[in-house]
Design a protein around this motif. Structure first.
Motif, PDB file in Angstrom:
ATOM      1  N   CYS A  87       0.837  -1.208   0.000  1.00 51.17           N
ATOM      2  CA  CYS A  87       0.000   0.000   0.000  1.00 51.17           C
ATOM      3  C   CYS A  87       0.867   1.251   0.000  1.00 51.17           C
ATOM      4  O   CYS A  87       1.996   1.220   0.493  1.00 51.17           O
ATOM      5  N   TYR A  88       0.329   2.287  -0.585  1.00 56.23           N
ATOM      6  CA  TYR A  88       0.922   3.618  -0.428  1.00 56.23           C
ATOM      7  C   TYR A  88       0.090   4.346   0.611  1.00 56.23           C
ATOM      8  O   TYR A  88      -1.123   4.480   0.441  1.00 56.23           O
ATOM      9  N   HIS A  89       0.720   4.783   1.684  1.00 51.28           N
ATOM     10  CA  HIS A  89       0.040   5.637   2.651  1.00 51.28           C
ATOM     11  C   HIS A  89       0.683   7.018   2.600  1.00 51.28           C
ATOM     12  O   HIS A  89       1.906   7.144   2.732  1.00 51.28           O
ATOM     13  N   CYS A 131       3.355  13.586   2.531  1.00 52.99           N
ATOM     14  CA  CYS A 131       4.452  12.774   3.075  1.00 52.99           C
ATOM     15  C   CYS A 131       4.195  11.303   2.752  1.00 52.99           C
ATOM     16  O   CYS A 131       3.084  10.802   2.947  1.00 52.99           O
ATOM     17  N   TYR A 132       5.212  10.627   2.269  1.00 49.85           N
ATOM     18  CA  TYR A 132       5.120   9.188   1.969  1.00 49.85           C
ATOM     19  C   TYR A 132       5.503   8.412   3.234  1.00 49.85           C
ATOM     20  O   TYR A 132       6.607   8.538   3.747  1.00 49.85           O
ATOM     21  N   ASN A 133       4.557   7.589   3.708  1.00 46.26           N
ATOM     22  CA  ASN A 133       4.714   6.959   5.028  1.00 46.26           C
ATOM     23  C   ASN A 133       5.296   5.547   4.978  1.00 46.26           C
ATOM     24  O   ASN A 133       5.072   4.811   4.018  1.00 46.26           O
ATOM     25  N   HIS A 134       5.926   5.177   6.056  1.00 43.00           N
ATOM     26  CA  HIS A 134       6.352   3.809   6.417  1.00 43.00           C
ATOM     27  C   HIS A 134       6.531   2.804   5.253  1.00 43.00           C
ATOM     28  O   HIS A 134       5.821   1.801   5.191  1.00 43.00           O
ATOM     29  N   LEU A 148       7.976   8.021  -7.298  1.00 46.09           N
ATOM     30  CA  LEU A 148       7.065   9.012  -6.703  1.00 46.09           C
ATOM     31  C   LEU A 148       7.628  10.417  -6.875  1.00 46.09           C
ATOM     32  O   LEU A 148       8.819  10.648  -6.701  1.00 46.09           O
ATOM     33  N   LYS A 149       6.753  11.347  -7.202  1.00 47.48           N
ATOM     34  CA  LYS A 149       7.167  12.747  -7.398  1.00 47.48           C
ATOM     35  C   LYS A 149       6.318  13.663  -6.513  1.00 47.48           C
ATOM     36  O   LYS A 149       5.189  13.328  -6.155  1.00 47.48           O
ATOM     37  N   GLY A 150       6.859  14.823  -6.215  1.00 51.29           N
ATOM     38  CA  GLY A 150       6.083  15.862  -5.529  1.00 51.29           C
ATOM     39  C   GLY A 150       5.920  15.672  -4.038  1.00 51.29           C
ATOM     40  O   GLY A 150       5.017  16.244  -3.431  1.00 51.29           O
ATOM     41  N   LEU A 151       6.811  14.854  -3.449  1.00 51.46           N
ATOM     42  CA  LEU A 151       6.679  14.591  -2.016  1.00 51.46           C
ATOM     43  C   LEU A 151       7.348  15.686  -1.191  1.00 51.46           C
ATOM     44  O   LEU A 151       8.445  16.143  -1.516  1.00 51.46           O
ATOM     45  N   PHE A 152       6.712  16.036  -0.103  1.00 53.44           N
ATOM     46  CA  PHE A 152       7.299  16.953   0.870  1.00 53.44           C
ATOM     47  C   PHE A 152       8.362  16.205   1.682  1.00 53.44           C
ATOM     48  O   PHE A 152       9.454  16.722   1.946  1.00 53.44           O
ATOM     49  N   ALA A 153       8.060  14.966   2.072  1.00 51.65           N
ATOM     50  CA  ALA A 153       8.957  14.213   2.960  1.00 51.65           C
ATOM     51  C   ALA A 153       8.619  12.733   2.908  1.00 51.65           C
ATOM     52  O   ALA A 153       7.600  12.328   2.334  1.00 51.65           O
ATOM     53  N   THR A 154       9.490  11.944   3.517  1.00 52.05           N
ATOM     54  CA  THR A 154       9.166  10.552   3.787  1.00 52.05           C
ATOM     55  C   THR A 154       9.503  10.273   5.253  1.00 52.05           C
ATOM     56  O   THR A 154      10.227  11.050   5.882  1.00 52.05           O
ATOM     57  N   VAL A 187      10.996  12.811   8.132  1.00 51.74           N
ATOM     58  CA  VAL A 187      10.383  13.005   9.456  1.00 51.74           C
ATOM     59  C   VAL A 187      10.432  11.690  10.224  1.00 51.74           C
ATOM     60  O   VAL A 187      10.469  10.613   9.632  1.00 51.74           O
ATOM     61  N   ALA A 188      10.452  11.797  11.553  1.00 55.03           N
ATOM     62  CA  ALA A 188      10.225  10.632  12.406  1.00 55.03           C
ATOM     63  C   ALA A 188       8.851  10.847  13.035  1.00 55.03           C
ATOM     64  O   ALA A 188       8.517  11.976  13.412  1.00 55.03           O
ATOM     65  N   THR A 189       8.068   9.794  13.115  1.00 58.82           N
ATOM     66  CA  THR A 189       6.700   9.945  13.627  1.00 58.82           C
ATOM     67  C   THR A 189       6.343   8.780  14.549  1.00 58.82           C
ATOM     68  O   THR A 189       7.035   7.765  14.596  1.00 58.82           O
ATOM     69  N   ASP A 190       5.219   8.935  15.246  1.00 63.10           N
ATOM     70  CA  ASP A 190       4.704   7.847  16.071  1.00 63.10           C
ATOM     71  C   ASP A 190       3.778   6.922  15.272  1.00 63.10           C
ATOM     72  O   ASP A 190       3.831   5.711  15.419  1.00 63.10           O
ATOM     73  N   ASP A 191       2.869   7.517  14.486  1.00 57.97           N
ATOM     74  CA  ASP A 191       1.809   6.725  13.850  1.00 57.97           C
ATOM     75  C   ASP A 191       1.057   5.946  14.946  1.00 57.97           C
ATOM     76  O   ASP A 191       0.715   4.781  14.792  1.00 57.97           O
ATOM     77  N   ASN A 192       0.854   6.627  16.062  1.00 59.03           N
ATOM     78  CA  ASN A 192       0.295   5.956  17.236  1.00 59.03           C
ATOM     79  C   ASN A 192      -1.187   5.652  17.105  1.00 59.03           C
ATOM     80  O   ASN A 192      -1.952   6.443  16.562  1.00 59.03           O
ATOM     81  N   HIS A 193      -1.540   4.474  17.590  1.00 58.79           N
ATOM     82  CA  HIS A 193      -2.947   4.059  17.691  1.00 58.79           C
ATOM     83  C   HIS A 193      -3.314   3.807  19.153  1.00 58.79           C
ATOM     84  O   HIS A 193      -4.474   3.690  19.484  1.00 58.79           O
ATOM     85  N   ASP A 194      -2.294   3.660  20.006  1.00 61.41           N
ATOM     86  CA  ASP A 194      -2.472   3.501  21.457  1.00 61.41           C
ATOM     87  C   ASP A 194      -3.368   2.315  21.819  1.00 61.41           C
ATOM     88  O   ASP A 194      -4.253   2.425  22.666  1.00 61.41           O
ATOM     89  N   ASN A 195      -3.119   1.193  21.162  1.00 62.02           N
ATOM     90  CA  ASN A 195      -3.845  -0.037  21.495  1.00 62.02           C
ATOM     91  C   ASN A 195      -3.478  -0.532  22.896  1.00 62.02           C
ATOM     92  O   ASN A 195      -4.250  -1.251  23.520  1.00 62.02           O
TER      93      ASN A 195
END
Ligand SMILES: [Zn+2]
Ligand SMILES: [Zn+2]
Length: 316
Positions: A87-89, A131-134, A148-154, A187-195
């Protein structure tokens, strides 16, 4: 003369640019997330609930900024088994604080790379940073993301993927995109769902973030800092100063065991502490043939910080 790669002036604001709430599949409400993250020293959250654009301007105040955003999903639906479906997220951050846009765009098919780039282009024209994720969690390779083109970040780090037992470090995809000639930030991110509840070893909050350097927490000011790349990604280590002077890049940081410079090719530079000791600065020569440089810091716990890539033609 010093040329600051991260501005000398301004304030550092801690930000989680990838966050799920009860609006999609997260376990905490947007208000609970604001409270929990502020307690941990964060000033900014981009609420990126899945495929649903819900602005949260009501949460912003003088000490907290909610960036209006959402996460879009272009999956390979032809693959029935979700465990192996690629998938692309994309996280889409609205540059305009009004939060009034109609952003329901038709989505292209997974294998239609031109359609996907058109989608990114239309999002950019609609005023969003994309931003292109994970890539690792998405089971994607350079064959998928290389065009992929036009991305701000990954995402150079995704804490939720790390907590899932998938490699959260995504420096290889970032370098691959840079080496393929793309200009984008990381970028570094959490992508948190807090399960799991906060504090549990498998909770996915507070592991990946960026420090944004900006004059104020005003929405447009922070977006402008993001667009300029005035930030760095981290799991813990802090960068205090980053500038270039007389062809050498100088970095000051919290105690580290290893600081490295990466570029387009095999040439690299490294500073490494003796066993049991730490270092807190590094000076690296920038070669005109490096094309781009980026710096990584690793502390004694193995936590990393990554600068954005800087292009030699802009900084030398
Ligand atoms: Zn995702
Ligand atoms: Zn997500």
């Amino acid at each position: 003369m010093k040329k600051y790669l991260i501005p000398h002036e301004g304030n550092f604001y801690k930000a989680n640019l990838h966050c799920h709430s009860t609006i999609s599949d997260g376990k905490m409400t947007v208000e609970e997330l604001k409270e929990a993250y502020m307690k941990e020293g964060y000033s900014i959250i981009a609420y990126t609930d899945h495929s649903k654009y819900v602005p949260h301007n009501d949460l912003s105040d003088e000490k907290f900024l909610a960036i209006n955003s959402y996460e879009e999903d272009i999956s390979d639906w032809a693959v029935k088994d979700s465990r192996i479906r690629r998938c692309y997220h994309f996280n889409c951050y609205d540059k305009d604080p009004s939060g009034t846009k109609d952003v329901v765009l038709p989505l292209p098919e997974y294998n239609d790379i031109d359609g996907i780039n058109e989608y990114i282009d239309r999002m950019n024209k609609a005023g969003f940073l994309v931003c292109y994720n994970h890539p690792n969690w998405s089971l994607q390779t350079l064959d998928d993301y290389g065009k992929l083109k036009g991305l701000f970040a990954t995402e150079v780090f995704n804490f939720s993927a790390y907590i899932d037992g998938i490699d959260g470090n995504q420096e290889v995809p970032y370098d691959s995109l840079l080496r393929a000639g793309n200009r984008l930030f990381c970028v570094a991110t959490d992508d948190n769902h807090d399960n799991y509840e906060l504090g549990h070893p498998l909770n996915d909050s507070f592991g990946g973030f960026i420090w944004v350097k900006a004059e104020s927490l005003d929405y447009r000011t922070v977006i402008e800092a993001l667009e300029k790349g005035n930030f760095y990604a981290s799991m813990g280590p802090e960068i205090k100063e980053l500038y270039i002077e007389d062809g050498k890049v100088h970095l000051e940081c919290s105690p580290a065991r290893r600081i490295t410079l990466t570029n387009v090719g095999r040439r690299s530079e490294i500073c490494r502490a003796r066993k049991g000791e730490t270092i807190s600065s590094a000076d690296f020569t920038v070669d005109p043939d490096d094309k781009f440089i980026r710096i990584q810091i690793e502390d004694e716990h193995g936590l990393r910080a990554n600068t954005n890539a800087y292009f030699v033609e802009d900084i030398l």
